[in-house]
Scaffold this active site. Structure first.
Site, PDB file in Angstrom:
ATOM      1  N   PHE A  70       2.824 -19.799  -7.614  1.00 16.93           N
ATOM      2  CA  PHE A  70       2.655 -19.854  -6.148  1.00 16.93           C
ATOM      3  C   PHE A  70       3.773 -20.645  -5.467  1.00 16.93           C
ATOM      4  O   PHE A  70       3.524 -21.504  -4.615  1.00 16.93           O
ATOM      5  CB  PHE A  70       1.302 -20.474  -5.758  1.00 16.93           C
ATOM      6  N   ASN A 115      -4.451  -8.008 -10.603  1.00 23.50           N
ATOM      7  CA  ASN A 115      -3.339  -8.945 -10.748  1.00 23.50           C
ATOM      8  C   ASN A 115      -2.695  -8.780 -12.131  1.00 23.50           C
ATOM      9  O   ASN A 115      -3.008  -7.841 -12.859  1.00 23.50           O
ATOM     10  CB  ASN A 115      -3.871 -10.375 -10.551  1.00 23.50           C
ATOM     11  N   SER A 131      -4.587 -15.229  -9.988  1.00 22.38           N
ATOM     12  CA  SER A 131      -3.278 -15.506 -10.579  1.00 22.38           C
ATOM     13  C   SER A 131      -3.461 -16.348 -11.834  1.00 22.38           C
ATOM     14  O   SER A 131      -4.187 -17.342 -11.820  1.00 22.38           O
ATOM     15  CB  SER A 131      -2.398 -16.264  -9.581  1.00 22.38           C
TER      16      SER A 131
HETATM   17  C1  FMN Z   1       7.226 -12.116  -9.813  1.00 26.15           C
HETATM   18  C2  FMN Z   1       5.829 -11.783  -9.397  1.00 26.15           C
HETATM   19  C3  FMN Z   1       5.173 -12.617  -8.495  1.00 26.15           C
HETATM   20  C4  FMN Z   1       3.873 -12.318  -8.101  1.00 26.15           C
HETATM   21  N1  FMN Z   1       3.264 -13.134  -7.200  1.00 26.15           N
HETATM   22  C5  FMN Z   1       2.004 -12.836  -6.780  1.00 26.15           C
HETATM   23  C6  FMN Z   1       1.369 -13.652  -5.824  1.00 26.15           C
HETATM   24  O1  FMN Z   1       1.922 -14.636  -5.328  1.00 26.15           O
HETATM   25  N2  FMN Z   1       0.101 -13.309  -5.452  1.00 26.15           N
HETATM   26  C7  FMN Z   1      -0.549 -12.218  -5.952  1.00 26.15           C
HETATM   27  O2  FMN Z   1      -1.679 -11.944  -5.562  1.00 26.15           O
HETATM   28  N3  FMN Z   1       0.059 -11.421  -6.850  1.00 26.15           N
HETATM   29  C8  FMN Z   1       1.296 -11.701  -7.271  1.00 26.15           C
HETATM   30  N4  FMN Z   1       1.907 -10.900  -8.191  1.00 26.15           N
HETATM   31  C9  FMN Z   1       1.148  -9.766  -8.779  1.00 26.15           C
HETATM   32  C10 FMN Z   1       1.424  -8.452  -8.049  1.00 26.15           C
HETATM   33  O3  FMN Z   1       1.012  -8.489  -6.716  1.00 26.15           O
HETATM   34  C11 FMN Z   1       0.688  -7.303  -8.771  1.00 26.15           C
HETATM   35  O4  FMN Z   1      -0.700  -7.526  -8.711  1.00 26.15           O
HETATM   36  C12 FMN Z   1       1.106  -7.181 -10.227  1.00 26.15           C
HETATM   37  O5  FMN Z   1       2.495  -7.355 -10.334  1.00 26.15           O
HETATM   38  C13 FMN Z   1       0.728  -5.822 -10.827  1.00 26.15           C
HETATM   39  O6  FMN Z   1       1.417  -4.783 -10.196  1.00 26.15           O
HETATM   40  P1  FMN Z   1       2.751  -4.109 -10.809  1.00 26.15           P
HETATM   41  O7  FMN Z   1       2.430  -3.718 -12.213  1.00 26.15           O
HETATM   42  O8  FMN Z   1       3.054  -2.972  -9.896  1.00 26.15           O
HETATM   43  O9  FMN Z   1       3.789  -5.146 -10.770  1.00 26.15           O
HETATM   44  C14 FMN Z   1       3.213 -11.171  -8.608  1.00 26.15           C
HETATM   45  C15 FMN Z   1       3.872 -10.334  -9.522  1.00 26.15           C
HETATM   46  C16 FMN Z   1       5.172 -10.627  -9.916  1.00 26.15           C
HETATM   47  C17 FMN Z   1       5.877  -9.707 -10.864  1.00 26.15           C
END
Ligand code: FMN
Length: 352
Positions: free
Chosen positions: A127, A254, A187
């Site tokens: 965060f 997430n 998270s």
């Molecule tokens: C570098 C990074 C930072 C992330 N930060 C947050 C965050 O601050 N809050 C949150 O709810 N999800 C966060 N996520 C999760 C994404 O929103 C998402 O749920 C997760 O990456 C799965 O989707 P994807 O496979 O398309 O990446 C983050 C993901 C990544 C890769």
């Protein structure tokens, strides 16, 4: 012709970006977008290439009208720095955050890693964000009509028993400036945060935020973002609470703590250490979670699907599983900005 040119440019852009450390590449991309979009007509040119307008793509979900079902997931623009620019890539909504009341540096760097063979990322950002005040001041200068979601959480130093106060503060301060809220309780990178998914703690959180919401003249949709690592019996309890407190929907899911079935060398993965895995390897986990929620709630809970959407086929899979909207993060990093348009085109073709 455009597609050929795009593929060549994206091939070299990604090649260059992937030579850089991942977090630096992310920040550098932000810098470039901000600079380029200041040049007259560049943003309009991007819009003309990446956006697709069609009434059949419009979705009415939890009382909001989305111009298409594809959004940008939380974590990409944590600090609302690019809210006036990212819609040029075709997203109909951008989820900012996770925002916490106070500025937070996050975990020690390096904290973001690529698993190229798996088309995946591992992050333990923790965060990192500029805090409420700065984010609010940026939101005040929003100039586009893209829908903004406010993903909120607690500061690391806030004890778990006081975490509701952090969510309340974020909720109140962001209320005027976002269109919907997401309570991030999933998270893996903030110690104990996932405990807020437990029935007793989640009920306290949801009831207090929802009661503030209901005291407003025009309440906003509140969603809950859950972990793909939850057992289905925990999901059942969350569904019960969602119904009891009239929660608008769920964001599933997430990142995962699991490391199953990766192509990347085991020792390299071990060396990276703790963090949430995202991208291709979590596609199936996320889809199974969506299917379960959809079936268990008889389709009564709007689902925002996120997790491993790397292609139009993956997006269709999420919609077939019961999702109303979808979000991208890792897919956007690996496949580039045209992915949004490719998904929207596939949706148009499949459902119209
Ligand atoms: C570098 C990074 C930072 C992330 N930060 C947050 C965050 O601050 N809050 C949150 O709810 N999800 C966060 N996520 C999760 C994404 O929103 C998402 O749920 C997760 O990456 C799965 O989707 P994807 O496979 O398309 O990446 C983050 C993901 C990544 C890769």
């Amino acid at each position: 012709m455009f597609y050929l040119l795009y593929n060549v440019v994206w091939f070299f852009t990604r090649f260059f970006l992937f030579l850089l450390p991942p977090e630096f590449a992310h920040n550098f991309t932000f810098f470039i977008i901000r600079i380029f979009f200041k040049i007259p007509f560049v943003k309009n040119f991007a819009k003309s290439k990446y956006c697709i307008y069609n009434k059949k793509l419009e979705r009415n979900v939890f009382g909001l009208k989305f111009s298409n079902p594809v959004g940008l997931a939380a974590g990409f623009d944590k600090n609302a720095k690019l809210i006036n620019d990212l819609d040029a890539f075709g997203f109909s909504f951008i989820e900012i955050g996770t925002v916490t009341p106070k500025t937070q540096y996050g975990n020690k760097k390096p904290r973001l890693f690529r698993l190229r063979k798996d088309k995946a990322l591992i992050n333990r950002m923790g965060f990192n964000n500029d805090g409420l005040d700065k984010v609010v001041s940026r939101l005040k200068s929003k100039r586009t009509n893209v829908i903004i979601g406010g993903n909120i959480g607690k500061n690391k130093i806030t004890p778990l028993e006081k975490s509701v106060e952090d969510y309340e503060k974020c909720f109140n301060d962001l209320f005027k400036y976002v269109d919907y809220f997401v309570l991030n309780v999933s998270s893996p990178n903030t110690p104990q945060l996932r405990e807020l998914q437990r029935k007793d703690k989640l009920e306290v959180l949801i009831s207090s935020i929802q009661s503030i919401n209901n005291s407003k003249s025009c309440p906003k949709p509140i969603l809950i973002k859950i972990s793909p690592d939850l057992h289905f019996k925990d999901v059942d309890e969350i569904i019960t609470l969602i119904k009891k407190y009239n929660i608008a929907g769920v964001v599933a899911a997430n990142s995962t703590n699991k490391r199953d079935g990766l192509k990347t060398n085991f020792n390299n993965v071990k060396k990276i250490g703790l963090g949430g895995l995202t991208g291709s390897p979590i596609r199936e986990m996320s889809t199974n979670m969506i299917k379960y929620i959809y079936q268990k709630s008889s389709g009564s809970i709007p689902i925002v699907a996120v997790g491993g959407i790397m292609s139009p086929e993956d997006a269709i899979e999420k919609i077939e599983a019961g999702a109303s909207l979808i979000q991208l993060y890792t897919g956007f990093v690996y496949e580039g900005p045209l992915l949004v348009k490719r998904i929207n085109k596939a949706i148009l073709k499949k459902y119209n």
